[in-house]
Design a protein around this motif. Sequence first.
Motif, mmCIF file in Angstrom:
data_model
loop_
_atom_site.group_PDB
_atom_site.id
_atom_site.type_symbol
_atom_site.label_atom_id
_atom_site.label_comp_id
_atom_site.label_asym_id
_atom_site.label_seq_id
_atom_site.Cartn_x
_atom_site.Cartn_y
_atom_site.Cartn_z
ATOM 1 N N GLU A 108 17.983 -1.714 11.289
ATOM 2 C CA GLU A 108 18.413 -1.144 12.575
ATOM 3 C C GLU A 108 19.228 -2.154 13.377
ATOM 4 O OE1 GLU A 108 16.574 0.737 16.716
ATOM 5 O OE2 GLU A 108 15.282 0.472 14.960
ATOM 6 N N SER A 109 18.798 -3.399 13.392
ATOM 7 C CA SER A 109 19.535 -4.414 14.148
ATOM 8 C C SER A 109 20.920 -4.655 13.567
ATOM 9 C CB SER A 109 18.745 -5.729 14.186
ATOM 10 O OG SER A 109 18.738 -6.395 12.930
ATOM 11 N N PHE A 110 21.094 -4.374 12.292
ATOM 12 C CA PHE A 110 22.374 -4.553 11.609
ATOM 13 C C PHE A 110 23.313 -3.364 11.833
ATOM 14 C CE2 PHE A 110 24.992 -3.984 7.749
ATOM 15 C CZ PHE A 110 25.639 -5.211 7.689
ATOM 16 N N ILE A 111 22.778 -2.142 11.798
ATOM 17 C CA ILE A 111 23.611 -0.943 11.855
ATOM 18 C C ILE A 111 23.814 -0.434 13.273
ATOM 19 C CG2 ILE A 111 23.820 1.474 11.130
ATOM 20 C CD1 ILE A 111 22.302 0.820 8.617
ATOM 21 N N ASP A 112 22.792 -0.528 14.113
ATOM 22 C CA ASP A 112 22.865 0.123 15.420
ATOM 23 C C ASP A 112 24.057 -0.325 16.273
ATOM 24 O OD1 ASP A 112 21.491 2.093 17.183
ATOM 25 O OD2 ASP A 112 21.432 0.378 18.538
ATOM 26 N N PRO A 113 24.467 -1.601 16.248
ATOM 27 C CA PRO A 113 25.653 -1.966 17.034
ATOM 28 C C PRO A 113 26.896 -1.157 16.660
ATOM 29 C CG PRO A 113 24.471 -3.933 16.374
ATOM 30 C CD PRO A 113 23.838 -2.792 15.640
ATOM 31 N N LEU A 114 27.029 -0.796 15.389
ATOM 32 C CA LEU A 114 28.174 -0.005 14.961
ATOM 33 C C LEU A 114 28.102 1.410 15.524
ATOM 34 C CD1 LEU A 114 28.027 -2.419 12.913
ATOM 35 C CD2 LEU A 114 29.118 -0.906 11.265
ATOM 36 N N LEU A 115 26.918 2.002 15.497
ATOM 37 C CA LEU A 115 26.750 3.340 16.063
ATOM 38 C C LEU A 115 27.039 3.328 17.560
ATOM 39 C CD1 LEU A 115 23.495 4.516 14.244
ATOM 40 C CD2 LEU A 115 25.845 5.167 13.715
ATOM 41 N N ARG A 116 26.527 2.318 18.243
ATOM 42 C CA ARG A 116 26.736 2.232 19.692
ATOM 43 C C ARG A 116 28.217 2.070 20.014
ATOM 44 N NH1 ARG A 116 27.443 -2.132 22.240
ATOM 45 N NH2 ARG A 116 26.395 -3.417 20.678
ATOM 46 N N ILE A 117 28.887 1.186 19.283
ATOM 47 C CA ILE A 117 30.320 0.969 19.520
ATOM 48 C C ILE A 117 31.109 2.238 19.231
ATOM 49 C CG2 ILE A 117 32.355 -0.238 18.625
ATOM 50 C CD1 ILE A 117 30.557 -2.732 18.343
ATOM 51 N N SER A 118 30.745 2.964 18.173
ATOM 52 C CA SER A 118 31.440 4.204 17.859
ATOM 53 C C SER A 118 31.251 5.241 18.961
ATOM 54 C CB SER A 118 30.945 4.757 16.522
ATOM 55 O OG SER A 118 31.670 5.919 16.163
ATOM 56 N N GLN A 119 30.058 5.282 19.529
ATOM 57 C CA GLN A 119 29.770 6.252 20.586
ATOM 58 C C GLN A 119 30.478 5.913 21.892
ATOM 59 O OE1 GLN A 119 25.389 5.944 20.086
ATOM 60 N NE2 GLN A 119 25.385 8.174 20.033
ATOM 61 N N GLU A 120 30.632 4.632 22.162
ATOM 62 C CA GLU A 120 31.124 4.204 23.476
ATOM 63 C C GLU A 120 32.548 3.666 23.463
ATOM 64 O OE1 GLU A 120 28.329 1.247 24.692
ATOM 65 O OE2 GLU A 120 26.612 2.643 24.725
ATOM 66 N N GLY A 121 33.096 3.384 22.282
ATOM 67 C CA GLY A 121 34.337 2.620 22.211
ATOM 68 C C GLY A 121 35.631 3.396 22.212
ATOM 69 N N GLY A 122 35.581 4.718 22.119
ATOM 70 C CA GLY A 122 36.815 5.486 22.149
ATOM 71 C C GLY A 122 37.401 5.747 20.771
ATOM 72 N N TRP A 125 38.110 3.005 17.942
ATOM 73 C CA TRP A 125 36.995 2.612 17.084
ATOM 74 C C TRP A 125 36.704 3.675 16.034
ATOM 75 C CZ3 TRP A 125 35.023 -1.900 16.117
ATOM 76 C CH2 TRP A 125 35.153 -2.929 17.057
ATOM 77 N N LYS A 126 36.852 4.951 16.393
ATOM 78 C CA LYS A 126 36.657 6.004 15.401
ATOM 79 C C LYS A 126 37.646 5.814 14.241
ATOM 80 C CE LYS A 126 33.685 8.521 17.890
ATOM 81 N NZ LYS A 126 32.267 8.714 17.505
ATOM 82 N N SER A 127 38.902 5.549 14.573
ATOM 83 C CA SER A 127 39.917 5.315 13.542
ATOM 84 C C SER A 127 39.573 4.092 12.708
ATOM 85 C CB SER A 127 41.297 5.134 14.189
ATOM 86 O OG SER A 127 41.723 6.317 14.832
ATOM 87 N N TYR A 128 39.082 3.062 13.366
ATOM 88 C CA TYR A 128 38.772 1.828 12.647
ATOM 89 C C TYR A 128 37.666 2.043 11.617
ATOM 90 C CZ TYR A 128 37.758 -3.057 11.673
ATOM 91 O OH TYR A 128 37.567 -4.263 11.041
ATOM 92 N N PHE A 129 36.628 2.774 11.986
ATOM 93 C CA PHE A 129 35.537 3.002 11.043
ATOM 94 C C PHE A 129 36.001 3.843 9.852
ATOM 95 C CE2 PHE A 129 32.641 2.105 14.763
ATOM 96 C CZ PHE A 129 32.196 0.898 14.257
ATOM 97 N N VAL A 130 36.893 4.788 10.089
ATOM 98 C CA VAL A 130 37.483 5.538 8.976
ATOM 99 C C VAL A 130 38.248 4.591 8.054
ATOM 100 C CG1 VAL A 130 39.219 7.278 8.357
ATOM 101 C CG2 VAL A 130 37.625 7.715 10.243
ATOM 102 N N LEU A 131 38.969 3.671 8.649
ATOM 103 C CA LEU A 131 39.753 2.708 7.885
ATOM 104 C C LEU A 131 38.853 1.799 7.051
ATOM 105 C CD1 LEU A 131 42.604 1.638 7.369
ATOM 106 C CD2 LEU A 131 42.313 0.128 9.348
ATOM 107 N N LEU A 188 29.609 6.860 9.690
ATOM 108 C CA LEU A 188 30.530 6.425 10.732
ATOM 109 C C LEU A 188 31.914 7.059 10.601
ATOM 110 C CD1 LEU A 188 29.480 2.684 10.846
ATOM 111 C CD2 LEU A 188 29.371 4.263 12.785
ATOM 112 N N SER A 189 32.255 7.558 9.427
ATOM 113 C CA SER A 189 33.559 8.183 9.229
ATOM 114 C C SER A 189 33.644 9.564 9.871
ATOM 115 C CB SER A 189 33.881 8.303 7.741
ATOM 116 O OG SER A 189 34.004 7.036 7.151
ATOM 117 N N GLU A 190 32.495 10.208 10.092
ATOM 118 C CA GLU A 190 32.451 11.521 10.744
ATOM 119 C C GLU A 190 33.438 12.496 10.085
ATOM 120 O OE1 GLU A 190 32.502 11.419 15.062
ATOM 121 O OE2 GLU A 190 31.826 9.335 15.056
#
Length: 232
Positions: A108-122, A125-131, A188-190
């Motif tokens: 959780e400590s490893f993955i959760d920052p990515l979920l939080r950034i995806s939710q809050e970052g605009g 960040w969505k494009s970046y995770f797809v990339l 994260l790619s949604e």
Amino acid sequence: MTAAKPRARSGGRGRPSKAKGLDLKETILDSAEGLFARHGFYGVTTRQVATEAGVDTALIHYYFGAKRELFDAVFLRRAEILNQARLASMDAYDKAHAGAMTVEGVIESFIDPLLRISQEGGQGWKSYFVLVAQVNNTPAWGGETMTRFFDPVVHRLVETLKLVRPEADHRDLYWSYQFLTGSMMLALSETGRIDSLSKGVCHSSDLEAVRARLFAYCAAGFEAVIARATVA
């Protein structure tokens, strides 16, 4: 005769000022990021990036060089932020649970920052995770790219899990991480795949639903692989 300096299409000539240069670089990176995420590395040209960014193609070469160097700059920009966020999260978990860490807590400590950034970052960040998901599944050079940008934080995860489960073989930990990263990046790619598969019961954009399930799912996989190897 000397060659003209590259310029933005706004009409300004000569080398861009420092402030203007930073703005243009960010504009180019944002445009490239979106295009690479939609079409992949091979489906994008520097001319397309220039058109999207509203600059001369020469300006891209001026700031970044060839297309691969531009791609690396896109990748690096957010990789550094992700790595810092994950290391800080793992540090905080380690400090708060010294001597009582669990596999699920570490994951959780490893993955959760990515979920939080995806939710809050605009959308960027969505494009970046797809990339990142695309690169992670590119045989020709994806592994080398992921190694350059993300290996230190992954090794930190593996070694922390080894502390939590000292009986685990490193081979099992690395294989388990291989399966974790696939699940993590697909989530994260949604992609919308689960939306159609579940006939609308689930939505890939529902990252709270992902958060409620992904950590436990990955931890159970780690634990099962470790237990199987111990019994064998």
